[in-house]
Design a protein around this motif. Sequence first.
Motif, PDB file in Angstrom:
ATOM      1  N   LEU A  66       0.863  -1.268  -0.168  1.00 43.31           N
ATOM      2  CA  LEU A  66      -0.020   0.016   0.035  1.00 43.31           C
ATOM      3  C   LEU A  66       0.830   1.225  -0.051  1.00 43.31           C
ATOM      4  CD1 LEU A  66      -2.680  -1.088   2.589  1.00 43.31           C
ATOM      5  CD2 LEU A  66      -2.856  -0.863   0.122  1.00 43.31           C
ATOM      6  N   VAL A  67       1.878   1.291   1.001  1.00 44.76           N
ATOM      7  CA  VAL A  67       2.943   2.438   0.953  1.00 44.76           C
ATOM      8  C   VAL A  67       3.437   2.714  -0.355  1.00 44.76           C
ATOM      9  CG1 VAL A  67       4.709   3.495   1.716  1.00 44.76           C
ATOM     10  CG2 VAL A  67       3.093   2.562   3.480  1.00 44.76           C
ATOM     11  N   ARG A  68       3.881   1.446  -0.842  1.00 44.16           N
ATOM     12  CA  ARG A  68       4.454   1.672  -2.416  1.00 44.16           C
ATOM     13  C   ARG A  68       3.641   2.239  -3.093  1.00 44.16           C
ATOM     14  NH1 ARG A  68       5.738   2.996  -6.645  1.00 44.16           N
ATOM     15  NH2 ARG A  68       6.776   1.941  -8.147  1.00 44.16           N
ATOM     16  N   ARG A  69       2.203   1.800  -3.364  1.00 44.08           N
ATOM     17  CA  ARG A  69       1.233   2.240  -4.313  1.00 44.08           C
ATOM     18  C   ARG A  69       1.193   3.972  -4.064  1.00 44.08           C
ATOM     19  NH1 ARG A  69      -1.886   4.474  -7.233  1.00 44.08           N
ATOM     20  NH2 ARG A  69      -3.879   3.685  -8.132  1.00 44.08           N
ATOM     21  N   LEU A  70       1.043   4.179  -2.675  1.00 42.46           N
ATOM     22  CA  LEU A  70       0.763   5.607  -2.379  1.00 42.46           C
ATOM     23  C   LEU A  70       1.928   6.437  -2.335  1.00 42.46           C
ATOM     24  CD1 LEU A  70      -1.234   4.646   0.711  1.00 42.46           C
ATOM     25  CD2 LEU A  70      -2.054   5.853  -1.156  1.00 42.46           C
ATOM     26  N   LEU A  71       3.223   6.085  -2.498  1.00 40.49           N
ATOM     27  CA  LEU A  71       4.244   6.937  -2.659  1.00 40.49           C
ATOM     28  C   LEU A  71       4.136   8.126  -3.556  1.00 40.49           C
ATOM     29  CD1 LEU A  71       7.306   4.639  -1.653  1.00 40.49           C
ATOM     30  CD2 LEU A  71       6.670   6.650  -0.432  1.00 40.49           C
ATOM     31  N   GLU A  72       3.793   7.613  -4.836  1.00 43.39           N
ATOM     32  CA  GLU A  72       3.654   8.474  -5.962  1.00 43.39           C
ATOM     33  C   GLU A  72       2.203   9.042  -6.191  1.00 43.39           C
ATOM     34  OE1 GLU A  72       6.832   7.333  -9.195  1.00 43.39           O
ATOM     35  OE2 GLU A  72       6.216   5.572  -8.257  1.00 43.39           O
ATOM     36  N   SER A  73       1.338   8.952  -5.071  1.00 41.79           N
ATOM     37  CA  SER A  73      -0.213   9.399  -5.229  1.00 41.79           C
ATOM     38  C   SER A  73      -0.027  10.963  -4.926  1.00 41.79           C
ATOM     39  CB  SER A  73      -1.072   8.754  -4.261  1.00 41.79           C
ATOM     40  OG  SER A  73      -0.693   9.215  -2.882  1.00 41.79           O
ATOM     41  N   ASP A  74      -1.146  11.533  -5.139  1.00 41.39           N
ATOM     42  CA  ASP A  74      -1.552  12.977  -4.906  1.00 41.39           C
ATOM     43  C   ASP A  74      -1.949  13.123  -3.461  1.00 41.39           C
ATOM     44  OD1 ASP A  74      -0.745  13.952  -7.491  1.00 41.39           O
ATOM     45  OD2 ASP A  74      -2.705  13.529  -8.224  1.00 41.39           O
ATOM     46  N   ALA A  75      -1.974  12.150  -2.532  1.00 45.96           N
ATOM     47  CA  ALA A  75      -2.399  12.302  -1.300  1.00 45.96           C
ATOM     48  C   ALA A  75      -1.780  13.401  -0.628  1.00 45.96           C
ATOM     49  CB  ALA A  75      -2.317  10.915  -0.478  1.00 45.96           C
ATOM     50  N   LYS A  76      -2.493  14.388   0.255  1.00 41.44           N
ATOM     51  CA  LYS A  76      -1.996  15.401   1.069  1.00 41.44           C
ATOM     52  C   LYS A  76      -0.787  14.888   2.254  1.00 41.44           C
ATOM     53  CE  LYS A  76      -2.809  19.542   3.399  1.00 41.44           C
ATOM     54  NZ  LYS A  76      -3.515  20.712   3.564  1.00 41.44           N
ATOM     55  N   TYR A  77      -1.512  13.876   2.845  1.00 48.26           N
ATOM     56  CA  TYR A  77      -0.663  13.359   4.034  1.00 48.26           C
ATOM     57  C   TYR A  77      -0.545  11.625   3.900  1.00 48.26           C
ATOM     58  CZ  TYR A  77       0.245  11.976   8.949  1.00 48.26           C
ATOM     59  OH  TYR A  77       0.675  11.236   9.921  1.00 48.26           O
ATOM     60  N   LEU A  78       0.505  11.043   4.173  1.00 48.37           N
ATOM     61  CA  LEU A  78       0.478   9.492   4.088  1.00 48.37           C
ATOM     62  C   LEU A  78       1.491   9.469   5.426  1.00 48.37           C
ATOM     63  CD1 LEU A  78       0.545   6.870   2.938  1.00 48.37           C
ATOM     64  CD2 LEU A  78       2.595   7.376   1.392  1.00 48.37           C
ATOM     65  N   GLY A  79       0.756   8.433   6.239  1.00 55.53           N
ATOM     66  CA  GLY A  79       1.396   8.044   7.386  1.00 55.53           C
ATOM     67  C   GLY A  79       1.246   6.609   7.338  1.00 55.53           C
ATOM     68  N   ARG A  80       1.988   5.842   8.185  1.00 54.57           N
ATOM     69  CA  ARG A  80       1.989   4.353   8.445  1.00 54.57           C
ATOM     70  C   ARG A  80       2.246   4.141   9.786  1.00 54.57           C
ATOM     71  NH1 ARG A  80       5.807   0.501   9.301  1.00 54.57           N
ATOM     72  NH2 ARG A  80       5.125  -1.638   8.795  1.00 54.57           N
ATOM     73  N   SER A  83       7.128   0.816  13.239  1.00 52.38           N
ATOM     74  CA  SER A  83       8.351   1.160  13.865  1.00 52.38           C
ATOM     75  C   SER A  83       9.484   1.879  12.853  1.00 52.38           C
ATOM     76  CB  SER A  83       9.162  -0.003  14.478  1.00 52.38           C
ATOM     77  OG  SER A  83       9.698  -0.715  13.464  1.00 52.38           O
ATOM     78  N   ARG A  84      10.375   2.551  13.352  1.00 55.42           N
ATOM     79  CA  ARG A  84      11.150   3.114  12.603  1.00 55.42           C
ATOM     80  C   ARG A  84      11.992   2.199  11.704  1.00 55.42           C
ATOM     81  NH1 ARG A  84      10.756   6.891  16.697  1.00 55.42           N
ATOM     82  NH2 ARG A  84      10.408   8.831  16.093  1.00 55.42           N
ATOM     83  N   GLY A  85      12.308   0.937  12.759  1.00 54.18           N
ATOM     84  CA  GLY A  85      13.229  -0.178  12.159  1.00 54.18           C
ATOM     85  C   GLY A  85      12.614  -0.708  10.749  1.00 54.18           C
ATOM     86  N   LYS A  86      11.072  -1.007  11.077  1.00 53.65           N
ATOM     87  CA  LYS A  86      10.405  -1.630   9.868  1.00 53.65           C
ATOM     88  C   LYS A  86      10.359  -0.589   8.659  1.00 53.65           C
ATOM     89  CE  LYS A  86       7.726  -5.305  11.259  1.00 53.65           C
ATOM     90  NZ  LYS A  86       8.833  -6.601  11.152  1.00 53.65           N
ATOM     91  N   TRP A  87      10.225   0.767   9.102  1.00 54.08           N
ATOM     92  CA  TRP A  87       9.921   1.552   8.110  1.00 54.08           C
ATOM     93  C   TRP A  87      11.490   1.695   7.172  1.00 54.08           C
ATOM     94  CZ3 TRP A  87       7.856   3.625   4.256  1.00 54.08           C
ATOM     95  CH2 TRP A  87       8.432   4.698   3.605  1.00 54.08           C
ATOM     96  N   GLN A  91      12.203   1.257   3.279  1.00 50.90           N
ATOM     97  CA  GLN A  91      12.920   2.158   2.475  1.00 50.90           C
ATOM     98  C   GLN A  91      14.001   1.329   1.565  1.00 50.90           C
ATOM     99  OE1 GLN A  91      13.609   5.954   4.040  1.00 50.90           O
ATOM    100  NE2 GLN A  91      12.808   5.096   5.872  1.00 50.90           N
ATOM    101  N   LYS A  92      14.639   0.514   2.416  1.00 48.51           N
ATOM    102  CA  LYS A  92      16.001  -0.147   1.479  1.00 48.51           C
ATOM    103  C   LYS A  92      15.481  -1.090   0.395  1.00 48.51           C
ATOM    104  CE  LYS A  92      19.190  -0.622   5.511  1.00 48.51           C
ATOM    105  NZ  LYS A  92      19.895  -1.311   5.965  1.00 48.51           N
ATOM    106  N   ARG A  93      14.424  -1.891   0.622  1.00 47.42           N
ATOM    107  CA  ARG A  93      13.297  -2.482  -0.297  1.00 47.42           C
ATOM    108  C   ARG A  93      13.011  -1.592  -1.669  1.00 47.42           C
ATOM    109  NH1 ARG A  93      12.097  -5.802   4.051  1.00 47.42           N
ATOM    110  NH2 ARG A  93       9.985  -4.853   4.196  1.00 47.42           N
ATOM    111  N   PHE A  94      12.381  -0.645  -1.262  1.00 51.76           N
ATOM    112  CA  PHE A  94      11.966   0.284  -2.283  1.00 51.76           C
ATOM    113  C   PHE A  94      12.904   0.944  -3.003  1.00 51.76           C
ATOM    114  CE2 PHE A  94       8.123   1.846   0.727  1.00 51.76           C
ATOM    115  CZ  PHE A  94       7.433   0.494   0.334  1.00 51.76           C
ATOM    116  N   GLU A  95      14.088   1.374  -2.326  1.00 49.96           N
ATOM    117  CA  GLU A  95      15.404   1.799  -3.151  1.00 49.96           C
ATOM    118  C   GLU A  95      15.886   0.806  -3.993  1.00 49.96           C
ATOM    119  OE1 GLU A  95      19.107   4.850  -2.046  1.00 49.96           O
ATOM    120  OE2 GLU A  95      17.900   4.016  -0.530  1.00 49.96           O
TER     121      GLU A  95
END
Length: 149
Positions: A66-80, A83-87, A91-95
């Motif tokens: 879901l976050v992958r799909r939303l990263l390039e969306s027009d949503a004003k705010y995106l939160g998940r 934990s910071r570790g999971k995030w 990010q590493k996988r997305f990159e």
Amino acid sequence: MAFLAQRAGFKVTCVDARAEWANSSRFPAEVEVLDEEPEDHLHAASPTQNEYIVVCTHAHDLDEALVRRLLESDAKYLGRVGSRGKWARFQKRFESRGLNPSLFERVRCPVGLDISAETPAEIAVSILAELVASRRVRRDAPGESSGRS
């Protein structure tokens, strides 16, 4: 969370493919409850610049999709919620898949203002506080902060 957000003036939609969770009796009448796959919902309805989205599912792989799909969306705010570790692992996988790391800056994870929340109700308050702060900030005024911590 849905009750508080609705009371604060947000139009709330909860999407869950698990019938026991996507049960309108669990939510205030004004909350739209959709019993469908969140990924299918996103494919059918692209978020607009007026939407605030908080990803909070029962499965990390679904959160990631879901976050992958939303990263390039027009949503004003995106939160998940998470934990910071999971995030950081997301990010590493997305990159590694070629996503521009600058897209990650728009995601608030962990979501919510840091008020040392511990209980589910306190966490809901911290998330709603961040949503309200984001909604109330005038980004066109010089010298205004973004409302993010």
